[in-house]
Write a protein that holds these residues in place. Structure first.
Motif, PDB file in Angstrom:
ATOM      1  N   ASP A  96      25.545  -8.188 -27.525  1.00 44.19           N
ATOM      2  CA  ASP A  96      25.084  -7.142 -28.432  1.00 44.19           C
ATOM      3  C   ASP A  96      23.915  -6.370 -27.845  1.00 44.19           C
ATOM      4  O   ASP A  96      22.976  -6.974 -27.305  1.00 44.19           O
ATOM      5  CB  ASP A  96      24.644  -7.752 -29.765  1.00 44.19           C
ATOM      6  N   LEU A  97      23.945  -5.050 -27.974  1.00 48.31           N
ATOM      7  CA  LEU A  97      22.808  -4.247 -27.548  1.00 48.31           C
ATOM      8  C   LEU A  97      21.667  -4.438 -28.527  1.00 48.31           C
ATOM      9  O   LEU A  97      21.864  -4.411 -29.745  1.00 48.31           O
ATOM     10  CB  LEU A  97      23.188  -2.769 -27.463  1.00 48.31           C
ATOM     11  N   THR A  98      20.472  -4.651 -27.967  1.00 47.18           N
ATOM     12  CA  THR A  98      19.277  -4.877 -28.772  1.00 47.18           C
ATOM     13  C   THR A  98      18.184  -3.937 -28.289  1.00 47.18           C
ATOM     14  O   THR A  98      18.012  -3.742 -27.091  1.00 47.18           O
ATOM     15  CB  THR A  98      18.824  -6.350 -28.651  1.00 47.18           C
ATOM     16  N   GLU A  99      17.458  -3.373 -29.226  1.00 44.15           N
ATOM     17  CA  GLU A  99      16.430  -2.385 -28.921  1.00 44.15           C
ATOM     18  C   GLU A  99      15.080  -3.062 -28.666  1.00 44.15           C
ATOM     19  O   GLU A  99      14.666  -3.945 -29.427  1.00 44.15           O
ATOM     20  CB  GLU A  99      16.316  -1.418 -30.088  1.00 44.15           C
ATOM     21  N   PHE A 100      14.410  -2.618 -27.592  1.00 40.69           N
ATOM     22  CA  PHE A 100      13.068  -3.094 -27.257  1.00 40.69           C
ATOM     23  C   PHE A 100      12.182  -1.886 -26.998  1.00 40.69           C
ATOM     24  O   PHE A 100      12.643  -0.867 -26.484  1.00 40.69           O
ATOM     25  CB  PHE A 100      13.093  -3.970 -25.996  1.00 40.69           C
ATOM     26  N   THR A 101      10.907  -2.027 -27.336  1.00 42.32           N
ATOM     27  CA  THR A 101       9.957  -0.959 -27.016  1.00 42.32           C
ATOM     28  C   THR A 101       9.552  -1.078 -25.554  1.00 42.32           C
ATOM     29  O   THR A 101       9.733  -2.118 -24.912  1.00 42.32           O
ATOM     30  CB  THR A 101       8.693  -1.053 -27.895  1.00 42.32           C
ATOM     31  N   GLY A 102       8.972   0.013 -25.061  1.00 42.78           N
ATOM     32  CA  GLY A 102       8.511   0.044 -23.683  1.00 42.78           C
ATOM     33  C   GLY A 102       7.490  -1.028 -23.353  1.00 42.78           C
ATOM     34  O   GLY A 102       7.267  -1.336 -22.179  1.00 42.78           O
ATOM     35  N   ASP A 103       6.877  -1.621 -24.380  1.00 46.76           N
ATOM     36  CA  ASP A 103       5.917  -2.709 -24.148  1.00 46.76           C
ATOM     37  C   ASP A 103       6.546  -3.877 -23.388  1.00 46.76           C
ATOM     38  O   ASP A 103       5.833  -4.648 -22.747  1.00 46.76           O
ATOM     39  CB  ASP A 103       5.383  -3.247 -25.485  1.00 46.76           C
ATOM     40  N   PHE A 104       7.874  -4.013 -23.481  1.00 44.28           N
ATOM     41  CA  PHE A 104       8.553  -5.168 -22.886  1.00 44.28           C
ATOM     42  C   PHE A 104       9.616  -4.784 -21.865  1.00 44.28           C
ATOM     43  O   PHE A 104      10.403  -5.621 -21.450  1.00 44.28           O
ATOM     44  CB  PHE A 104       9.169  -6.020 -24.003  1.00 44.28           C
ATOM     45  N   ILE A 105       9.616  -3.533 -21.443  1.00 46.62           N
ATOM     46  CA  ILE A 105      10.618  -3.067 -20.483  1.00 46.62           C
ATOM     47  C   ILE A 105      10.069  -3.165 -19.059  1.00 46.62           C
ATOM     48  O   ILE A 105       8.945  -2.741 -18.788  1.00 46.62           O
ATOM     49  CB  ILE A 105      11.034  -1.610 -20.780  1.00 46.62           C
ATOM     50  N   LEU A 106      10.885  -3.701 -18.183  1.00 49.42           N
ATOM     51  CA  LEU A 106      10.572  -3.770 -16.756  1.00 49.42           C
ATOM     52  C   LEU A 106      11.658  -3.028 -15.996  1.00 49.42           C
ATOM     53  O   LEU A 106      12.756  -2.832 -16.507  1.00 49.42           O
ATOM     54  CB  LEU A 106      10.572  -5.230 -16.263  1.00 49.42           C
ATOM     55  N   SER A 107      11.365  -2.680 -14.753  1.00 46.01           N
ATOM     56  CA  SER A 107      12.431  -2.167 -13.899  1.00 46.01           C
ATOM     57  C   SER A 107      13.356  -3.343 -13.577  1.00 46.01           C
ATOM     58  O   SER A 107      12.914  -4.501 -13.553  1.00 46.01           O
ATOM     59  CB  SER A 107      11.861  -1.583 -12.604  1.00 46.01           C
ATOM     60  N   VAL A 108      14.622  -3.069 -13.350  1.00 43.82           N
ATOM     61  CA  VAL A 108      15.561  -4.148 -13.002  1.00 43.82           C
ATOM     62  C   VAL A 108      15.103  -4.849 -11.730  1.00 43.82           C
ATOM     63  O   VAL A 108      15.177  -6.068 -11.628  1.00 43.82           O
ATOM     64  CB  VAL A 108      17.003  -3.615 -12.837  1.00 43.82           C
ATOM     65  N   HIS A 109      14.615  -4.079 -10.778  1.00 39.92           N
ATOM     66  CA  HIS A 109      14.147  -4.662  -9.513  1.00 39.92           C
ATOM     67  C   HIS A 109      13.020  -5.664  -9.761  1.00 39.92           C
ATOM     68  O   HIS A 109      13.038  -6.782  -9.235  1.00 39.92           O
ATOM     69  CB  HIS A 109      13.693  -3.554  -8.558  1.00 39.92           C
ATOM     70  N   HIS A 110      12.030  -5.267 -10.565  1.00 42.99           N
ATOM     71  CA  HIS A 110      10.916  -6.161 -10.882  1.00 42.99           C
ATOM     72  C   HIS A 110      11.412  -7.400 -11.637  1.00 42.99           C
ATOM     73  O   HIS A 110      10.984  -8.526 -11.348  1.00 42.99           O
ATOM     74  CB  HIS A 110       9.868  -5.412 -11.703  1.00 42.99           C
ATOM     75  N   ALA A 111      12.303  -7.198 -12.594  1.00 40.77           N
ATOM     76  CA  ALA A 111      12.836  -8.322 -13.374  1.00 40.77           C
ATOM     77  C   ALA A 111      13.552  -9.321 -12.463  1.00 40.77           C
ATOM     78  O   ALA A 111      13.393 -10.537 -12.613  1.00 40.77           O
ATOM     79  CB  ALA A 111      13.773  -7.814 -14.462  1.00 40.77           C
ATOM     80  N   TRP A 112      14.339  -8.828 -11.515  1.00 45.14           N
ATOM     81  CA  TRP A 112      15.037  -9.717 -10.589  1.00 45.14           C
ATOM     82  C   TRP A 112      14.031 -10.472  -9.713  1.00 45.14           C
ATOM     83  O   TRP A 112      14.209 -11.647  -9.427  1.00 45.14           O
ATOM     84  CB  TRP A 112      16.062  -8.955  -9.759  1.00 45.14           C
ATOM     85  N   ASP A 113      12.950  -9.807  -9.309  1.00 48.29           N
ATOM     86  CA  ASP A 113      11.898 -10.492  -8.546  1.00 48.29           C
ATOM     87  C   ASP A 113      11.302 -11.638  -9.358  1.00 48.29           C
ATOM     88  O   ASP A 113      11.019 -12.714  -8.822  1.00 48.29           O
ATOM     89  CB  ASP A 113      10.783  -9.513  -8.154  1.00 48.29           C
ATOM     90  N   VAL A 114      11.111 -11.420 -10.645  1.00 47.41           N
ATOM     91  CA  VAL A 114      10.580 -12.465 -11.527  1.00 47.41           C
ATOM     92  C   VAL A 114      11.530 -13.664 -11.554  1.00 47.41           C
ATOM     93  O   VAL A 114      11.099 -14.821 -11.415  1.00 47.41           O
ATOM     94  CB  VAL A 114      10.339 -11.918 -12.953  1.00 47.41           C
ATOM     95  N   VAL A 115      12.821 -13.412 -11.710  1.00 46.98           N
ATOM     96  CA  VAL A 115      13.800 -14.504 -11.738  1.00 46.98           C
ATOM     97  C   VAL A 115      13.804 -15.245 -10.405  1.00 46.98           C
ATOM     98  O   VAL A 115      13.800 -16.486 -10.373  1.00 46.98           O
ATOM     99  CB  VAL A 115      15.212 -13.981 -12.079  1.00 46.98           C
ATOM    100  N   GLN A 116      13.774 -14.523  -9.301  1.00 50.09           N
ATOM    101  CA  GLN A 116      13.755 -15.178  -7.987  1.00 50.09           C
ATOM    102  C   GLN A 116      12.505 -16.037  -7.809  1.00 50.09           C
ATOM    103  O   GLN A 116      12.592 -17.162  -7.296  1.00 50.09           O
ATOM    104  CB  GLN A 116      13.819 -14.133  -6.867  1.00 50.09           C
ATOM    105  N   ASN A 117      11.341 -15.542  -8.248  1.00 55.57           N
ATOM    106  CA  ASN A 117      10.107 -16.332  -8.152  1.00 55.57           C
ATOM    107  C   ASN A 117      10.198 -17.592  -9.000  1.00 55.57           C
ATOM    108  O   ASN A 117       9.744 -18.656  -8.589  1.00 55.57           O
ATOM    109  CB  ASN A 117       8.894 -15.492  -8.561  1.00 55.57           C
TER     110      ASN A 117
END
Length: 133
Positions: A96-117
């Motif tokens: 399901d698509l869920t709405e988030f404010t920009g307070d919690f949005i990351l770039s996909v690249h940054h998010a993937w770096d977080v998962v890898q770390n």
């Protein structure tokens, strides 16, 4: 380090809860293929523990990361300024698509770096600021 993960099915486009166990390169390969589809949802944890678990939800260039420390605790990673706080973005949570404010949005690249770390270090310490829900 070995991890257990599940993600949006490349065939159906729907979340598949079937967990796979692999090393980071196999997870990266699966995520890169999913990313080429433009949107998806990924859950990652370690083999011997149900928690902590990270989820990465993304659509286009935008992503959100949830942290589950236990069955009753969920937090969101604070955004990286990719979009302004008043902007809203929809990302898939499971199917399901869920709405988030920009307070919690990351770039996909940054998010993937977080998962890898997370996978490489085995900890959520130092991944960023968390906002408990």
């Amino acid at each position: 380090m070995s991890v257990v993960w599940s993600m949006t099915s490349l065939k159906s486009g729907r979340f598949s809860p079937n967990e796979r166990r692999s090393e980071l390169p196999d997870l990266a390969s699966g995520f890169n293929e999913l990313r080429s589809r433009g949107q998806g949802y990924l859950e990652v944890r370690f083999p011997d523990n149900a928690f902590p678990q990270l989820t990465l939800s993304f659509r286009g260039d935008h992503a959100v990361i949830h942290l589950f420390n236990d069955e009753a605790s969920v937090s969101l990673l604070v955004g990286d300024g990719t979009v302004s706080p008043e902007v809203t973005i929809d990302v898939p949570i499971m199917d399901d698509l869920t709405e988030f404010t920009g307070d919690f949005i990351l770039s996909v690249h940054h998010a993937w770096d977080v998962v890898q770390n997370f996978v490489q270090t085995g900890t959520v310490e130092g991944l960023g600021e968390w906002c408990e829900l």
